[in-house]
Design a protein around this motif. Structure first.
Motif, PDB file in Angstrom:
ATOM      1  N   ALA A  50      14.472  48.208 101.701  1.00  0.00           N
ATOM      2  CA  ALA A  50      14.558  46.748 101.629  1.00  0.00           C
ATOM      3  C   ALA A  50      16.013  46.322 101.503  1.00  0.00           C
ATOM      4  O   ALA A  50      16.810  46.982 100.829  1.00  0.00           O
ATOM      5  CB  ALA A  50      13.751  46.214 100.451  1.00  0.00           C
ATOM      6  N   VAL A  76      11.442  46.971 111.632  1.00  0.00           N
ATOM      7  CA  VAL A  76      11.163  46.011 110.562  1.00  0.00           C
ATOM      8  C   VAL A  76       9.656  45.932 110.349  1.00  0.00           C
ATOM      9  O   VAL A  76       8.885  45.747 111.294  1.00  0.00           O
ATOM     10  CB  VAL A  76      11.747  44.624 110.881  1.00  0.00           C
ATOM     11  N   ILE A 122      12.122  44.263 104.898  1.00  0.00           N
ATOM     12  CA  ILE A 122      11.611  45.593 104.578  1.00  0.00           C
ATOM     13  C   ILE A 122      11.399  46.347 105.889  1.00  0.00           C
ATOM     14  O   ILE A 122      10.745  45.836 106.813  1.00  0.00           O
ATOM     15  CB  ILE A 122      10.288  45.493 103.805  1.00  0.00           C
ATOM     16  N   ALA A 123      11.956  47.552 105.975  1.00  0.00           N
ATOM     17  CA  ALA A 123      11.925  48.266 107.247  1.00  0.00           C
ATOM     18  C   ALA A 123      11.807  49.768 107.025  1.00  0.00           C
ATOM     19  O   ALA A 123      11.950  50.269 105.901  1.00  0.00           O
ATOM     20  CB  ALA A 123      13.182  47.950 108.052  1.00  0.00           C
ATOM     21  N   ALA A 129      16.555  47.437 108.312  1.00  0.00           N
ATOM     22  CA  ALA A 129      16.426  46.352 107.330  1.00  0.00           C
ATOM     23  C   ALA A 129      17.676  45.478 107.328  1.00  0.00           C
ATOM     24  O   ALA A 129      17.593  44.241 107.273  1.00  0.00           O
ATOM     25  CB  ALA A 129      16.167  46.930 105.947  1.00  0.00           C
TER      26      ALA A 129
END
Length: 751
Positions: A50, A76, A122-123, A129
């Motif tokens: 994140a 993502v 958030i990825a 991210a």
């Protein structure tokens, strides 16, 4: 080996008690070899990354975010905004105790300061991210930012620090000033400063139903656990926080911060573990800082140099949405004898993050102004600055009239002055030069910090083989707590330190209080000491009540513990090992709990402080105004010393910070936007190796029978309080120019 149970002791040489020995850090090898794992080193299976998207304005609202563009970016997974943030059980703007501060948790679209979180991306990877956060392309409705101490109307706060009255007085200050033969009135400005610990705030959060597992740096595990429990409506026991190692804190990690909670919310939103680590620039805003101050000192003195009055007033800043006021004037309560003393504070609200506790909060800012003013008055009286301080030495605490529980400040002055060579100092400024023609200045500052103690608990254990363990949720942010507390634990159990497992660093252990206020050794140490007493009492009861023991009938009062054995006080030849006592009783372990809290009778009867004297030398280029601090000698009295190696390290750190305060450190705010312009370690100046002078710390012997049973006072913050003023006074002595706005820069000296 567990990451929170340390029994590492490389070639320690111990003679008698573990307390007082200069043992090396128990975790030192782990840190220098990279084996110590910090919060951001954890990578649970399925973890996502994140990144915060933060405001580029200081006041207004977020008009729009391009969430679709961010979510369309490869990797993502989700974008958390005020529209989809999971619900909280408690309003993040609510305050139910003095240690609770309001948090920015995407509760609406309002912007209250620059670098406030406005979304969380958030990825699958950190890079995705960060790129997603850049694609949000926020648009704002901007309102004028209020910046600087003149940016808003002032008011009298209800309290400063944590519950201290905003104004306190004793005697008639105005009458004392009116009758004074000599008067000094001066205004001193200190800038906003930021903690800048090497380790940024980070969190790895994982949910398992209604149970939460967290890796995050914390100076107060139990307080963090309680705050998270309230926000999420969970029982505290459902939350486990691991924080075995901290890469510095200085107060910024004392309370859980908004970004850490956002990491927990992100993990709840996506149903997977999430790591959120702040970028360096993101630490300028949401995790606290030292507020700027403008301090007015008015002093009066008679012709013989005796103070007749002292008034210390501070104007400081807080945020627009919360209240924390730097108690800078309060340092004047404790140092100099005067028949009339008054301190006061006023506040202004700025569009900035809420200032919070930063190493020596109040004392650091207040002492550089007070010590400068004291020097100015000494010169007005025609007196040597050290002689003036001794002339106005306080035998009792000036503001309260209480006797000191102990005070070896005269010894600090004497030993520090002798070591420094103070007697060779010229009275007049700009009279000393070195062989290269540089101006040389010598200054002195008095150091002080309250001897605080909080509440804590600990568990002590003796095992079947005669070894021991101590369990406590203590915190080591580099100050050596895991070593010093293990020494106290070993002494309490009557064992060598190698025979004791010291278990610490997570929230399932007994509450160790907070590692702040230079109180952690006294607080956690006393809980450990009490637990050791209790478990030894249980062991003694087993032996003295057993007819088969050589200690039978001795009674608890007649037994002492040493080197893994209990022995009669009146006949040490009659003894028995812990292992034999445990084996005969058929027990695998016995344990006991201990708790610490300051004795209210002693706290009410005595003023409790550590003291010191710092002597500084600077050299100044007379043509360019460049300043170098070349030598600093500090002499400090802080009660019983648990580990002199760790204590010297703390004094050195404080003295370096004092040099930084006087010569280097300031946050620069753009008055138009409210943004901090030097929010990085390249432009925010702190001392590097080339800036660090020759340092010497003298440990002055002091016995305090009242402060606590161990006689321990704090050492972490006191070094700043004398050093900053000593350096400022040395610059004046070198140049004849009295700088009253800090840090001292070369342009201020070229007059």
């Amino acid at each position: 080996m567990s990451d929170i149970a340390l029994n590492q002791n490389p070639a320690h040489q111990r003679h008698g008690s573990n307390i007082g020995q200069p043992l090396t850090r128990r975790e030192g090898v782990l840190k220098v070899t990279g084996a110590a794992d910090y919060a951001a080193d954890h990578h649970p299976a399925g973890m996502l990354h994140a990144v915060l998207a933060v405001s580029r304005i200081a006041r207004g609202r977020v008009a729009s975010l391009d969430v679709a563009a961010a979510k369309a970016h490869p990797g993502v997974v989700e974008v958390m905004t005020p529209q989809n943030r999971p619900a909280l059980a408690e309003d993040p703007d609510a305050k139910t105790n003095p240690f609770m501060f309001r948090l920015d948790l995407l509760q609406n679209d309002r912007v209250r300061y620059a670098n406030q979180a406005i979304a969380v991306v958030i990825a699958e990877t950190l890079e995705a991210a960060a790129e997603g956060a850049a694609l949000l392309a926020p648009r704002y409705e901007v309102e004028p930012a209020r910046t600087g101490l003149d940016g808003d109307e002032s008011f009298i706060p209800k309290a400063v620090g944590v519950g201290n009255p905003a104004a306190v007085s004793r005697g008639d200050v105005e009458a004392g000033l009116a009758e004074a033969a000599l008067r000094v009135e001066a205004v001193y400005d200190t800038p906003a400063q930021y903690h800048n610990a090497m380790e940024p705030h980070a969190i790895v959060a994982a949910w398992d139903g209604d149970r939460l597992s967290i890796d995050t740096p914390s100076q107060g595990l139990a307080m963090a656990q309680g705050r998270i429990a309230g926000l999420f409506g969970l029982p505290p026991q459902n939350i486990k926080i691991r924080s075995p190692y901290l890469g510095g804190g200085f107060g910024s990690k004392g309370l859980i911060s908004g970004p850490q909670i956002l990491g927990i919310l992100a993990a709840r939103l996506v149903g997977r573990p999430v790591k959120l680590t702040l970028k360096r620039e993101h630490m300028y805003g949401p995790v606290g800082h030292r507020a700027p101050t403008r301090q007015t000192l008015r002093l009066g003195a008679s012709t013989d140099g005796s103070l007749t009055a002292l008034h210390h007033h501070t104007r400081t800043a807080t945020s627009t949405f919360d209240d924390f006021f730097e108690p800078a004037s309060d340092v004047s309560h404790t140092l100099y004898a005067t028949p009339a003393l008054a301190t006061s504070h006023e506040g202004v609200r700025l569009d900035a993050g809420t200032p919070l506790f930063m190493r020596a909060p109040g004392e650091a800012t207040g002492s550089i102004a007070l010590e400068s003013a004291i020097d100015e008055m000494a010169f007005a009286c025609g007196m040597d600055p050290l002689a003036f301080r001794l002339k106005n030495y306080a035998e009792v605490e000036p503001i309260s009239g209480k006797p000191f529980s102990s005070k070896a400040l005269r010894d600090c002055y004497r030993q520090g002055a002798e070591r420094f060579g103070w007697s060779r100092r010229t009275l007049q400024p700009r009279q000393m030069r070195d062989e290269a023609g540089l101006l040389v200045g010598w200054g002195v500052g008095t150091a002080t910090f309250p001897a605080l103690m909080f509440q804590a608990k600990a568990t002590a254990i003796i095992r079947r083989d005669g070894s021991g363990a101590v369990e406590i949720g203590a915190h080591d942010m580099g100050q050596g707590a895991w070593t010093a507390l293990a020494q106290i634990a070993a002494d309490g159990l009557g064992l060598d330190i190698d025979q004791v497992d010291f278990v610490s660093g997570h929230s399932d252990l007994p509450d160790a209080g907070i590692a702040g206020g230079s109180a952690h050794t006294a607080t956690a140490g006393m809980a450990i000491h009490k637990a050791g007493e209790e478990v030894i009492a249980k062991l003694a009861a087993l032996a003295t009540g057993d007819e088969r023991s050589p200690l039978f009938g001795a009674g608890n009062a007649g037994v002492t513990a040493r080197e893994g054995r209990l022995m009669r006080r009146d006949d040490t030849s009659r003894s028995e090992s812990y292992a034999d006592i445990m084996s005969r009783a058929g027990l695998d372990r016995i344990e006991a709990q201990g708790a610490s809290a300051q004795d209210p009778a002693a706290a009410g009867a005595y003023a409790m402080h550590a003291h010191g004297a710092v002597f500084a030398e600077v050299k100044v280029d007379p043509d360019l105004g460049q300043v170098r601090a070349t030598r600093v000698v500090g002499a400090f009295a802080a009660g019983r010393i648990i580990n002199p190696r760790m204590v010297r390290s703390q004094y050195f750190g404080g003295m370096i910070w004092g040099v930084s305060f006087a010569l280097h450190e300031q946050a620069v705010t753009d008055a138009r936007s409210g943004r901090i312009m030097n929010a990085n370690l390249g432009d925010y100046h702190v001392p590097v190796n080339a800036d660090v002078p020759s340092l010497e710390a003298i440990l002055v012997e002091e016995h305090d029978p009242h402060v606590n049973a161990l006689g321990v006072k704090g050492v972490g913050e006191i070094g700043i309080t004398g050093t900053a003023g000593a350096v400022a006074n040395a610059v004046w002595h070198a140049t004849g120019v009295r700088v009253r706005s800090f840090p001292i820069t070369l342009d201020q000296l070229l007059v």
